[in-house]
Write an enzyme that holds these catalytic residues in place. Sequence first.
Site, PDB file in Angstrom:
ATOM      1  CB  CYS A 181      -1.232   0.387   8.436  1.00 46.13           C
ATOM      2  SG  CYS A 181       0.139   1.549   8.410  1.00 46.13           S
ATOM      3  CD  GLU A 197       2.234  -1.014  10.631  1.00 48.81           C
ATOM      4  OE1 GLU A 197       1.110  -1.525  10.877  1.00 48.81           O
ATOM      5  OE2 GLU A 197       2.530  -0.498   9.554  1.00 48.81           O
ATOM      6  CD  GLU A 222       9.021   0.524  10.397  1.00 40.36           C
ATOM      7  OE1 GLU A 222       9.870   0.083   9.608  1.00 40.36           O
ATOM      8  OE2 GLU A 222       7.802   0.529  10.179  1.00 40.36           O
ATOM      9  CG  ASN A 261      -0.311  -0.167   2.513  1.00 42.46           C
ATOM     10  OD1 ASN A 261       0.652  -0.918   2.654  1.00 42.46           O
ATOM     11  ND2 ASN A 261      -0.808   0.510   3.523  1.00 42.46           N
TER      12      ASN A 261
END
Length: 476
Positions: free
Chosen positions: A281, A247, A457, A149
Amino acid sequence: MRYQNFIQGEWRDALSGRTWDVINPATEAVIASVPFGDANDAQTAVQAAANAQPMWAAMTAYERGAILRRAADLIRERLDLLAPIMTRECGKPLSEARGEWTACADLFDWFAEEGKRAYGRTIPARRAQKRLMSIPAPVGVVATITAWNFPAYLPVRKWSAALAAGCTVVARPSEFTPMSAMAAVNILEEAGIPPGVINLVNGEPEAIANVFLTDPRVDKISFTGSQRVGRLLMRGAADGLKRLSLELGGSAPVLIFDDAEVAAAAKQAVQAKFRNNGQVCISPTRFYAQQSIYEDFIDAVQQEIKGLVVGDGLQTNVTTGPLISAAARGRVEGLVADAVGHGSIVVTGGARPDALGQGYFYEPTLLTGITREMRVSHEEIFGPVMPVSPFSSVEEALKLANDTPYGLAAYAITRDLATAVRCYEGLKFGIVGVNDLVPATAEGPFGGMKQSGWGREGAEEGLHEYMEARFVSMAL
């Protein structure tokens, strides 16, 4: 621009000779055939990364940072070339693709500098004859596995931190969108990355992941994707005690309080919800508007949705592209059918656009009458569907928001300071946006709680995900 696997500084076809057709989701046409490797390619790439790691770690942070900074400059110089690559393979509009590549440049910039600040520390000793120190050291060889994505941003967010820390990388992009990751490697090659430091293998997900899990030369795996694959990686990592960062997506609530300016809140909500067609997300997923403004918010959202233009992202007026695949569209259709079957009302949307014959398109959809048994109330939607429910109090809003196994991102829209504090302290999520529905940035730590995974991150935390502390005790 080369669209092949990249190992030991060379562009290569798969050892087996196999290829994979990359499909434009807006036209369903093949746009390229790229190598499709397997375990043998992955093992070759791991060997290259292992060989290069001591040399890369021995370079100074300033030398590594200069390469990352050059990569950032090259991206900014070539946005007009890079953005259409992304739009063709994943469908997002050109404006969003340009924004994603700009964010990649920001990541390279950030970690080019943050690598210079990987400070250790001296520790006061109990004895005058001792000197104690903690010195950060790179983890080693890092394997990255990323979703489709954000086909450039997700890999670069991992690579930039790992490379700045002194790690070498073996990357597996999504087979649906490998070309943007390959373009990013082209950029790093031109920026002067030494052979073996960055390696990319597009190919069989299970076979390549198994190499990452079982090869002792791979010191860490960083993954962005589904909970299902995250669990498989956890099980596979157990025998080798392999380090993992995960994640795993989310189901982000948005709380709109009655002190908000309704029209502005609706505009912000629609822009964030339908960014990348909801395939984000941290996408706002479950909307809750306070009872006194609920009807007004629904009306304002409906008007904003009418202004969206669905179509091929290469067309300049398009705001909303296709879903990534026929299967993804089918899943969204199933979620809407489930909601309607349990009594939800489709205010707008809820079907495939009549005017678009080709492509995996689905209308931006607004749902009301949401109940807990509906899948849209607790699953990650990952599509252009916006369910909205009412709430009466801050306490009820927080309870509704936290009623999920996910814990990646959550949002609140309010002009009241006390309400804002109660929200960012009470929402059990790794990322909380207050009046900000697009919070991700290179200098901020990104990651989730609960079943959305662990690790961070971006920011200082993102650098140290790829380093470990070496304790030195020296007697004089």
